[in-house]
Design an enzyme around this catalytic site. Structure first.
Site, mmCIF file in Angstrom:
data_model
loop_
_atom_site.group_PDB
_atom_site.id
_atom_site.type_symbol
_atom_site.label_atom_id
_atom_site.label_comp_id
_atom_site.label_asym_id
_atom_site.label_seq_id
_atom_site.Cartn_x
_atom_site.Cartn_y
_atom_site.Cartn_z
ATOM 1 N N GLU A 12 48.206 49.871 42.683
ATOM 2 C CA GLU A 12 47.497 49.827 43.963
ATOM 3 C C GLU A 12 48.041 48.680 44.798
ATOM 4 O OE1 GLU A 12 42.989 49.838 43.984
ATOM 5 O OE2 GLU A 12 43.328 47.857 44.846
ATOM 6 N N TYR A 61 35.536 34.540 64.887
ATOM 7 C CA TYR A 61 34.921 33.745 65.950
ATOM 8 C C TYR A 61 36.015 33.037 66.750
ATOM 9 C CZ TYR A 61 30.649 34.861 63.555
ATOM 10 O OH TYR A 61 29.611 35.558 62.991
ATOM 11 N N ARG A 82 32.543 53.874 48.757
ATOM 12 C CA ARG A 82 31.532 53.426 49.708
ATOM 13 C C ARG A 82 32.009 52.217 50.495
ATOM 14 N NH1 ARG A 82 26.316 50.195 47.950
ATOM 15 N NH2 ARG A 82 27.950 48.607 47.999
ATOM 16 N N GLY A 83 32.707 51.297 49.809
ATOM 17 C CA GLY A 83 33.049 50.014 50.433
ATOM 18 C C GLY A 83 31.963 49.007 50.132
ATOM 19 N N ASP A 84 32.313 47.736 50.290
ATOM 20 C CA ASP A 84 31.338 46.673 50.033
ATOM 21 C C ASP A 84 30.597 46.328 51.319
ATOM 22 O OD1 ASP A 84 31.664 46.179 47.280
ATOM 23 O OD2 ASP A 84 33.588 45.215 47.699
ATOM 24 N N ALA A 98 29.125 56.939 48.364
ATOM 25 C CA ALA A 98 30.411 57.631 48.204
ATOM 26 C C ALA A 98 30.227 59.124 47.959
ATOM 27 C CB ALA A 98 31.197 56.991 47.066
ATOM 28 N N TYR A 113 32.666 52.172 36.891
ATOM 29 C CA TYR A 113 32.491 50.752 36.543
ATOM 30 C C TYR A 113 32.122 50.583 35.066
ATOM 31 C CZ TYR A 113 32.450 50.539 41.584
ATOM 32 O OH TYR A 113 32.814 50.678 42.894
ATOM 33 N N HIS A 150 28.296 48.922 38.223
ATOM 34 C CA HIS A 150 28.426 48.402 39.581
ATOM 35 C C HIS A 150 27.387 47.305 39.782
ATOM 36 C CE1 HIS A 150 27.751 48.472 44.039
ATOM 37 N NE2 HIS A 150 29.072 48.409 43.984
ATOM 38 N N LYS A 197 51.472 41.917 45.051
ATOM 39 C CA LYS A 197 52.521 41.096 44.415
ATOM 40 C C LYS A 197 52.958 41.805 43.131
ATOM 41 C CE LYS A 197 52.346 37.343 47.070
ATOM 42 N NZ LYS A 197 52.673 38.012 48.328
HETATM 43 C C1 LIG Z 1 39.280 51.843 41.853
HETATM 44 C C2 LIG Z 1 38.560 51.133 42.976
HETATM 45 C C3 LIG Z 1 39.155 51.052 44.232
HETATM 46 C C4 LIG Z 1 38.496 50.399 45.271
HETATM 47 N N1 LIG Z 1 39.111 50.304 46.507
HETATM 48 C C5 LIG Z 1 38.473 49.722 47.541
HETATM 49 C C6 LIG Z 1 39.059 49.664 48.834
HETATM 50 O O1 LIG Z 1 40.172 50.128 49.062
HETATM 51 N N2 LIG Z 1 38.361 49.053 49.822
HETATM 52 C C7 LIG Z 1 37.109 48.530 49.618
HETATM 53 O O2 LIG Z 1 36.520 47.991 50.573
HETATM 54 N N3 LIG Z 1 36.531 48.569 48.404
HETATM 55 C C8 LIG Z 1 37.174 49.156 47.370
HETATM 56 N N4 LIG Z 1 36.577 49.211 46.132
HETATM 57 C C9 LIG Z 1 35.275 48.582 45.946
HETATM 58 C C10 LIG Z 1 34.085 49.539 46.249
HETATM 59 O O3 LIG Z 1 34.093 49.922 47.599
HETATM 60 C C11 LIG Z 1 32.809 48.776 45.901
HETATM 61 O O4 LIG Z 1 32.729 48.558 44.534
HETATM 62 C C12 LIG Z 1 31.509 49.358 46.464
HETATM 63 O O5 LIG Z 1 30.519 48.355 46.369
HETATM 64 C C13 LIG Z 1 31.006 50.598 45.742
HETATM 65 O O6 LIG Z 1 31.777 51.683 46.008
HETATM 66 P P1 LIG Z 1 31.535 53.080 45.257
HETATM 67 O O7 LIG Z 1 32.422 54.057 45.884
HETATM 68 O O8 LIG Z 1 31.565 52.891 43.803
HETATM 69 O O9 LIG Z 1 30.020 53.358 45.733
HETATM 70 P P2 LIG Z 1 28.904 54.394 45.269
HETATM 71 O O10 LIG Z 1 29.417 55.373 44.307
HETATM 72 O O11 LIG Z 1 28.273 54.906 46.519
HETATM 73 O O12 LIG Z 1 27.882 53.444 44.496
HETATM 74 C C14 LIG Z 1 27.423 52.239 45.075
HETATM 75 C C15 LIG Z 1 26.126 51.803 44.400
HETATM 76 O O13 LIG Z 1 25.059 52.667 44.767
HETATM 77 C C16 LIG Z 1 24.505 53.327 43.621
HETATM 78 N N5 LIG Z 1 24.266 54.698 44.069
HETATM 79 C C17 LIG Z 1 25.159 55.690 44.246
HETATM 80 N N6 LIG Z 1 24.575 56.783 44.746
HETATM 81 C C18 LIG Z 1 23.272 56.473 44.933
HETATM 82 C C19 LIG Z 1 22.133 57.169 45.464
HETATM 83 N N7 LIG Z 1 22.221 58.420 45.880
HETATM 84 N N8 LIG Z 1 20.945 56.508 45.522
HETATM 85 C C20 LIG Z 1 20.836 55.219 45.091
HETATM 86 N N9 LIG Z 1 21.868 54.515 44.575
HETATM 87 C C21 LIG Z 1 23.085 55.132 44.499
HETATM 88 C C22 LIG Z 1 25.529 53.183 42.526
HETATM 89 O O14 LIG Z 1 24.951 53.169 41.231
HETATM 90 C C23 LIG Z 1 26.171 51.850 42.871
HETATM 91 O O15 LIG Z 1 25.384 50.786 42.390
HETATM 92 C C24 LIG Z 1 37.211 49.823 45.066
HETATM 93 C C25 LIG Z 1 36.619 49.913 43.795
HETATM 94 C C26 LIG Z 1 37.280 50.549 42.758
HETATM 95 C C27 LIG Z 1 36.650 50.603 41.397
#
Ligand SMILES: Cc1cc2nc3c(=O)[nH]c(=O)nc-3n(C[C@H](O)[C@H](O)[C@H](O)COP(=O)(O)OP(=O)(O)OC[C@H]3O[C@@H](n4cnc5c(N)ncnc54)[C@H](O)[C@@H]3O)c2cc1C
Length: 317
Positions: A19, A58, A124-126, A144, A179, A183, A305
């Site tokens: 990645e 800012y 989903r993103g952070d 997501a 995870y 997560h 890197k």
């Molecule tokens: C392989 C990988 C690549 C990544 N790449 C990026 C990137 O390019 N850019 C970036 O910004 N971040 C990236 N991330 C980080 C990711 O965006 C974060 O970890 C984010 O906080 C969660 O994304 P997710 O898609 O797992 O979310 P989700 O699957 O939506 O889950 C997020 C949280 O919500 C909970 N949840 C899910 N569905 C529901 C529901 N219906 N009701 C209540 N709770 C629910 C889950 O248990 C989890 O705790 C990456 C992570 C990984 C593992």
């Protein structure tokens, strides 16, 4: 080709992938190529390109701070197309809920489709850096799983708002995040696994995991995932520790544990050169064990890197 097709075609042989993150805007793409070039020796069938969220900056103006919103590392889809063209390798853009409306996501997916990009990672993103919790953008998705739904709708030829009668369907292969140590927001590993299952049931084709440093956690995660019917490929994502500060940073940012043996080895290092060596050796051992367990792909977080990933891959592939 789709990631799942690459895995099938490999017939049980573990593949190498990695990645990368787009450069900060204003920088040349050449540095990214310089880091990709050495890794092409290991024939990655696909390369992931991350997407970063927008952030506030800012700017001082007449003694006052003016708040602007900006994306510091734009260009994910463009980089995917450029890499695909330059190296003749499949690329996987990361698509986020956060920071995008559903319409913007649709346009991005249409761009990907026209560019011949067949895989996307649905995430989903952070939360933004000033937010305590993730908040969906106005007109965007909250989880997501909803993004997976939207992508699957395009695969069925169903666009937003039903404004067109599509006679052509997209055919994206969809990756989602998993995870092994749960997560950070999930109340338990089991509850997080159920959410992962929802993403797979919605149409995700494969899972890539968050980084981990203890393979046992990955093996248990795969076992638990299988028990609840997650039968798509689960790809381990791993990363070598590179600086002493990772001992605090990685647990803080990713809510993961580091094994005591690794912590002790890093603590004994006199400088970060030694830390890199420890990190590389640990990652080689992890990779060997995962390879022996027959994982479909070893996916490395390069953070742009390549030198340490190259050292590891040289021992494994
Ligand atoms: C392989 C990988 C690549 C990544 N790449 C990026 C990137 O390019 N850019 C970036 O910004 N971040 C990236 N991330 C980080 C990711 O965006 C974060 O970890 C984010 O906080 C969660 O994304 P997710 O898609 O797992 O979310 P989700 O699957 O939506 O889950 C997020 C949280 O919500 C909970 N949840 C899910 N569905 C529901 C529901 N219906 N009701 C209540 N709770 C629910 C889950 O248990 C989890 O705790 C990456 C992570 C990984 C593992």
């Amino acid at each position: 080709m789709k990631v799942t097709e690459h895995i099938k075609e490999a017939g049980g042989k573990t593949l190498f992938s990695f990645e990368i993150i787009p450069p900060k805007k204003g920088n040349n793409i050449q540095e990214l190529y310089n880091n990709i070039d050495p890794l092409m020796e290991f024939n990655p069938p696909f390369i992931d390109v991350t997407t970063s969220r927008e952030e506030y900056v800012y700017i001082e103006k007449n003694g006052l701070l003016d708040r602007k919103i900006t994306r510091m590392r734009p260009g994910t889809v463009g980089i995917c197309a450029a890499i695909k063209h330059k190296y003749d390798v499949d690329t996987v853009p990361h698509v986020l809920c956060g920071g995008f409306t559903k319409e913007e996501t649709e346009y991005l997916l249409v761009d990907c489709h026209y560019l011949g990009i067949e895989n996307v990672m649905a995430l989903r993103g952070d939360a933004m850096s000033h937010q305590k919790y993730f908040q969906a953008s106005k007109g965007g998705h909250t989880y997501a799983v909803e993004l997976v739904d939207q992508i699957q709708n395009l695969n069925r030829g169903k666009y937003l708002h039903d404004v067109i009668d599509a006679n052509h369907k997209a055919d994206f292969c969809i990756g989602v995040a998993g995870y092994p140590e749960k997560h950070l927001e999930a109340p338990s590993l089991q509850s997080d696994l159920k959410r992962l299952k929802e993403k797979v049931d919605a149409g995700a084709d494969y899972v890539v995991t968050q980084m981990f440093f203890d393979n046992q956690k990955f093996f248990e995660f795969v076992e638990e995932a299988k028990k609840i019917g997650i039968n798509v490929p689960i790809i381990p994502g791993i990363k070598p520790v590179a600086v002493k500060r990772h001992l605090q940073l990685l647990p803080q940012v990713f809510k993961i544990d580091l094994p005591q043996d690794l912590i002790s080895a890093v603590e004994k290092c006199k400088d970060n050169k030694q830390v890199r060596q420890v990190g590389v050796e640990w990652c080689i051992q992890q990779s060997k064990e995962l390879l022996a367990a027959g994982v479909p792909v070893l996916h490395y977080y390069s953070m742009g890197k390549s030198s340490n990933i190259h050292k590891i891959a040289k021992e494994i592939f």
